[in-house]
Design a protein around this motif. Structure first.
Motif, PDB file in Angstrom:
ATOM      1  N   UNK A 193       0.839  -1.206   0.000  1.00 45.47           N
ATOM      2  CA  UNK A 193       0.000   0.000   0.000  1.00 45.47           C
ATOM      3  C   UNK A 193       0.879   1.264   0.000  1.00 45.47           C
TER       4      UNK A 193
ATOM      5  N   UNK B 207       1.187   4.035  -3.037  1.00 49.53           N
ATOM      6  CA  UNK B 207       0.793   5.441  -2.869  1.00 49.53           C
ATOM      7  C   UNK B 207       2.010   6.348  -3.067  1.00 49.53           C
TER       8      UNK B 207
ATOM      9  N   UNK C  14       2.809   6.544  -6.842  1.00 53.02           N
ATOM     10  CA  UNK C  14       1.780   7.296  -7.577  1.00 53.02           C
ATOM     11  C   UNK C  14       1.837   8.787  -7.246  1.00 53.02           C
ATOM     12  N   UNK C  15       1.988   9.103  -5.962  1.00 49.19           N
ATOM     13  CA  UNK C  15       2.050  10.517  -5.557  1.00 49.19           C
ATOM     14  C   UNK C  15       3.303  11.187  -6.124  1.00 49.19           C
TER      15      UNK C  15
ATOM     16  N   UNK D 268       4.771  10.296  -8.871  1.00 49.89           N
ATOM     17  CA  UNK D 268       4.493  10.442 -10.302  1.00 49.89           C
ATOM     18  C   UNK D 268       3.637  11.692 -10.543  1.00 49.89           C
ATOM     19  N   UNK D 269       2.613  11.890  -9.691  1.00 49.62           N
ATOM     20  CA  UNK D 269       1.738  13.068  -9.833  1.00 49.62           C
ATOM     21  C   UNK D 269       2.579  14.344  -9.687  1.00 49.62           C
TER      22      UNK D 269
ATOM     23  N   UNK E 281       4.693  14.915 -12.698  1.00 47.31           N
ATOM     24  CA  UNK E 281       3.868  15.370 -13.800  1.00 47.31           C
ATOM     25  C   UNK E 281       3.571  16.867 -13.692  1.00 47.31           C
TER      26      UNK E 281
ATOM     27  N   UNK F 224       0.720  24.331 -23.209  1.00 44.95           N
ATOM     28  CA  UNK F 224      -0.559  24.886 -22.760  1.00 44.95           C
ATOM     29  C   UNK F 224      -0.331  25.845 -21.587  1.00 44.95           C
TER      30      UNK F 224
ATOM     31  N   UNK G 292       1.374   4.442 -25.062  1.00 43.86           N
ATOM     32  CA  UNK G 292       0.413   5.550 -25.183  1.00 43.86           C
ATOM     33  C   UNK G 292      -0.343   5.468 -26.496  1.00 43.86           C
TER      34      UNK G 292
ATOM     35  N   UNK H 187      -4.352   5.103 -26.951  1.00 46.96           N
ATOM     36  CA  UNK H 187      -5.112   6.041 -27.788  1.00 46.96           C
ATOM     37  C   UNK H 187      -6.092   5.276 -28.675  1.00 46.96           C
TER      38      UNK H 187
ATOM     39  N   UNK I 169     -12.278   2.669 -15.282  1.00 44.46           N
ATOM     40  CA  UNK I 169     -11.555   2.625 -16.558  1.00 44.46           C
ATOM     41  C   UNK I 169     -12.469   2.038 -17.651  1.00 44.46           C
TER      42      UNK I 169
ATOM     43  N   UNK J 195     -14.937   4.650 -18.595  1.00 44.70           N
ATOM     44  CA  UNK J 195     -14.218   5.665 -19.388  1.00 44.70           C
ATOM     45  C   UNK J 195     -14.076   5.212 -20.853  1.00 44.70           C
TER      46      UNK J 195
ATOM     47  N   UNK K 136      -5.704   5.506  -1.917  1.00 49.44           N
ATOM     48  CA  UNK K 136      -5.108   4.748  -3.018  1.00 49.44           C
ATOM     49  C   UNK K 136      -5.905   4.956  -4.312  1.00 49.44           C
TER      50      UNK K 136
ATOM     51  N   UNK L 151      -7.714   7.593  -5.092  1.00 50.17           N
ATOM     52  CA  UNK L 151      -7.459   8.960  -5.569  1.00 50.17           C
ATOM     53  C   UNK L 151      -6.077   9.064  -6.228  1.00 50.17           C
ATOM     54  N   UNK L 152      -5.085   8.362  -5.658  1.00 48.25           N
ATOM     55  CA  UNK L 152      -3.737   8.392  -6.243  1.00 48.25           C
ATOM     56  C   UNK L 152      -3.772   7.821  -7.656  1.00 48.25           C
ATOM     57  N   UNK L 153      -4.470   6.680  -7.817  1.00 50.71           N
ATOM     58  CA  UNK L 153      -4.576   6.058  -9.144  1.00 50.71           C
ATOM     59  C   UNK L 153      -5.317   6.985 -10.111  1.00 50.71           C
TER      60      UNK L 153
ATOM     61  N   UNK M  54      -5.908  10.335  -9.970  1.00 52.04           N
ATOM     62  CA  UNK M  54      -5.228  11.596 -10.314  1.00 52.04           C
ATOM     63  C   UNK M  54      -4.040  11.312 -11.237  1.00 52.04           C
ATOM     64  N   UNK M  55      -3.330  10.211 -10.983  1.00 54.34           N
ATOM     65  CA  UNK M  55      -2.195   9.867 -11.854  1.00 54.34           C
ATOM     66  C   UNK M  55      -2.699   9.641 -13.284  1.00 54.34           C
ATOM     67  N   UNK M  56      -3.852   8.978 -13.431  1.00 54.23           N
ATOM     68  CA  UNK M  56      -4.375   8.737 -14.777  1.00 54.23           C
ATOM     69  C   UNK M  56      -4.850  10.047 -15.419  1.00 54.23           C
TER      70      UNK M  56
ATOM     71  N   UNK N 200      -3.852  13.019 -14.817  1.00 52.73           N
ATOM     72  CA  UNK N 200      -2.681  13.843 -15.144  1.00 52.73           C
ATOM     73  C   UNK N 200      -2.005  13.358 -16.425  1.00 52.73           C
ATOM     74  N   UNK N 201      -2.063  12.057 -16.665  1.00 52.28           N
ATOM     75  CA  UNK N 201      -1.409  11.497 -17.854  1.00 52.28           C
ATOM     76  C   UNK N 201      -2.281  11.669 -19.103  1.00 52.28           C
ATOM     77  N   UNK N 202      -3.606  11.751 -18.916  1.00 51.09           N
ATOM     78  CA  UNK N 202      -4.543  11.706 -20.036  1.00 51.09           C
ATOM     79  C   UNK N 202      -4.234  12.690 -21.185  1.00 51.09           C
ATOM     80  N   UNK N 203      -3.932  13.995 -20.894  1.00 54.12           N
ATOM     81  CA  UNK N 203      -3.696  14.913 -22.032  1.00 54.12           C
ATOM     82  C   UNK N 203      -2.615  14.413 -22.989  1.00 54.12           C
ATOM     83  N   UNK N 204      -1.678  13.624 -22.476  1.00 56.74           N
ATOM     84  CA  UNK N 204      -0.625  13.092 -23.353  1.00 56.74           C
ATOM     85  C   UNK N 204      -1.173  12.047 -24.321  1.00 56.74           C
ATOM     86  N   UNK N 205      -2.303  11.409 -23.992  1.00 59.83           N
ATOM     87  CA  UNK N 205      -2.908  10.454 -24.931  1.00 59.83           C
ATOM     88  C   UNK N 205      -3.591  11.222 -26.061  1.00 59.83           C
TER      89      UNK N 205
END
Lengths: 183, 172
Positions: A75, A79, A82-83, A85-86, A89, A99, A161, A165, B17, B20, B77, B79-81, B83-85, B87-92
Motif C-alpha cells: 500500500x 501510494x 503514484x504521488x 508520479x503526480x 507530472x 498549454x 500511449x 489512444x 476505466x 471511461x 489509493x 485517488x492516487x490512481x 489523479x495519476x491517470x 494527469x497522464x490523459x492529455x498526453x494520450x
C-alpha cells in the motif's frame, strides 16, 4: 494506534507537498546546475524516500505483524510511487507544457491575438529544446549527425500511449516516419 | 492492514476505466478533463459515500466490515490512481512531441533535419489552443484571447509553484 495511522495517511497524502519542499531546498543548494530539471524532480523524490520510509516504519509499518506489514508495504509503496508520479507530472507541466506557457503569456499580456501567440511558437526551437532534454535524460544520443535512441524507456512509454489512444477510439497520430504512420 | 484496502481501490479504478473506455468510444465528451474527474473521482466518491452511509444505518449489509480509517486508506489509493491517470490523459490526446520524437527516431536512427521536418508550427500550436478554449481556461473575443477566471487561477498557481522552487517560468 488509530491516531498514528491517521498521521501515516496524512503524511502519504502530502507526498507531492513534501517533494516540492525537498526540491525547493535542493534547488537552492546546487541542484540548479543540473542540465535536466526533470532529473532534479526525480532526485528529490528519491532523496525523500529514505527518511520517509524510516518515519513511516517507526509510525505504523513497524508495529504490524508479518502479513499486515506486507500489505502495508505494498500500500505504502503504491501510494508513494503514484504521488511522486503526480508531482513529477505537475513539475514537468510547469517546465515544458505549451498549454501552461500559453496561459502564462496570455495572462502576462492581459490578452493576446492568436496570431501573435502563434508567432512565439517556433516548432524548430521547441524541437531543439526537446532534443537537448532527451540527450540530457540519456534517452537519445547523437552519432555522426544522426539521432539514435539510447534507452528504451520512453520508446516503450510512447508505444503504450499510442496503443491506449487506439483503445479510446482516437485515430493514429500524425507525425510521419519515412512514409509510415507513427505518433 | 486489511488487504481490502488494496483490493477495493484497484477494483474501483478498473471499473472506472471500463466506463471511461465505453463513454469515449460511444461519444467523446467536449470537456474531457471534467468528464474524467466525474468518472474517476466524483462517481466512485458518491457511490462509496452513499454505500457507507447506508451500511452505517443498517439499510444494506456491510460485506467488508472496514473501519472508517481503512476506508480513508482505500480512498487515498483510489485517488492516487485516479489523479495519476487524469494527469497522464492529455498526453494520450495530443501526444507529447518528446514521445513522438522518440518514436520517430526509433531503433534505426534519424537525421536532425528529417526529425525537424516531421513537425510543423500548426500541428504543435492549434490542438493546444483549441484544448485551452474547450477547457474554458481561455476565451476568445474575435481574434483576441484572454484568460477566464479558471485560467487566471491556473496561471497564478504555476507562477507561485515555480517561484517556490526558485525557478523562472517554463521554456515550453
Amino acid at each position: 494506534m488509530m491516531g498514528k495511522f491517521t498521521i501515516f495517511l496524512a503524511l502519504l497524502a502530502g507526498i507531492p507537498l513534501w517533494t516540492a519542499v525537498t526540491q525547493a531546498v535542493l534547488m537552492r543548494t546546487g541542484l540548479k546546475l543540473m542540465r535536466s530539471r526533470q532529473m532534479t524532480s526525480l532526485i528529490s523524490s528519491a532523496s525523500l524516500a529514505i527518511p520517509f520510509a524510516g518515519l513511516l516504519w517507526h509510525l505504523y509499518l513497524g508495529t504490524l505483524d508479518e502479513h499486515d506489514r506486507f500489505v502495508g508495504f505494498v500500500f505504502t509503496s503504491a501510494v508513494y510511487i503514484l504521488m511522486s508520479y503526480i508531482y513529477f507530472h505537475i513539475f514537468n507541466m510547469s517546465e515544458t507544457a505549451r498549454r501552461i506557457r500559453m496561459i502564462l503569456e496570455i495572462g502576462q499580456r492581459s490578452g493576446l491575438k492568436a496570431s501573435e501567440l502563434k508567432g512565439h511558437y517556433n516548432s524548430i526551437q521547441m524541437i531543439e529544446n526537446r532534443i537537448e532534454r532527451l540527450i540530457a535524460l540519456g534517452q537519445v544520443e547523437v552519432h555522426e549527425g544522426k539521432l539514435f535512441t539510447k534507452s528504451k524507456t520512453l520508446y516503450i512509454a510512447a508505444s503504450a500511449m499510442e496503443w491506449w489512444r487506439r483503445i479510446l477510439g482516437f485515430p493514429p497520430s500524425r507525425v510521419r516516419d519515412q512514409g509510415r504512420q507513427v505518433p | 492492514m486489511n488487504q481490502l484496502v488494496l483490493i477495493i481501490p484497484v477494483a474501483a479504478f478498473a471499473i472506472c476505466m471500463v466506463i471511461h473506455v465505453i463513454v469515449w468510444r460511444i461519444c467523446r465528451p467536449a470537456k474531457r478533463v471534467f468528464a474524467l474527474t466525474g468518472i474517476f473521482i466524483l462517481l466512485p466518491a458518491a457511490l462509496g459515500l452513499s454505500s457507507v452511509i447506508s451500511m452505517r444505518h443498517g439499510l444494506i449489509h456491510d460485506p467488508f466490515s472496514l473501519m472508517d480509517i481503512e476506508l480513508a486508506a482505500a480512498l487515498l489509493l483510489h485517488l492516487s490512481l485516479a489523479i495519476a491517470y487524469i494527469a497522464t490523459y492529455p498526453a494520450f490526446e495530443a501526444i507529447s512531441p518528446s514521445l513522438a520524437m522518440v518514436l520517430a527516431i526509433g531503433s534505426e536512427g534519424i537525421s536532425h533535419k528529417e526529425l525537424l521536418s516531421f513537425f510543423c508550427d500548426d500541428e504543435l500550436f492549434e490542438p493546444r489552443i483549441n484544448d485551452l478554449l474547450q477547457s474554458s481556461l481561455v476565451k476568445s473575443h474575435g481574434e483576441k484571447l484572454s484568460l477566464t477566471s479558471g485560467g487566471n487561477l491556473l496561471a497564478y498557481s504555476f507562477i507561485l509553484f515555480r517561484t517556490f522552487l526558485g525557478l523562472k517560468k517554463g521554456e515550453g
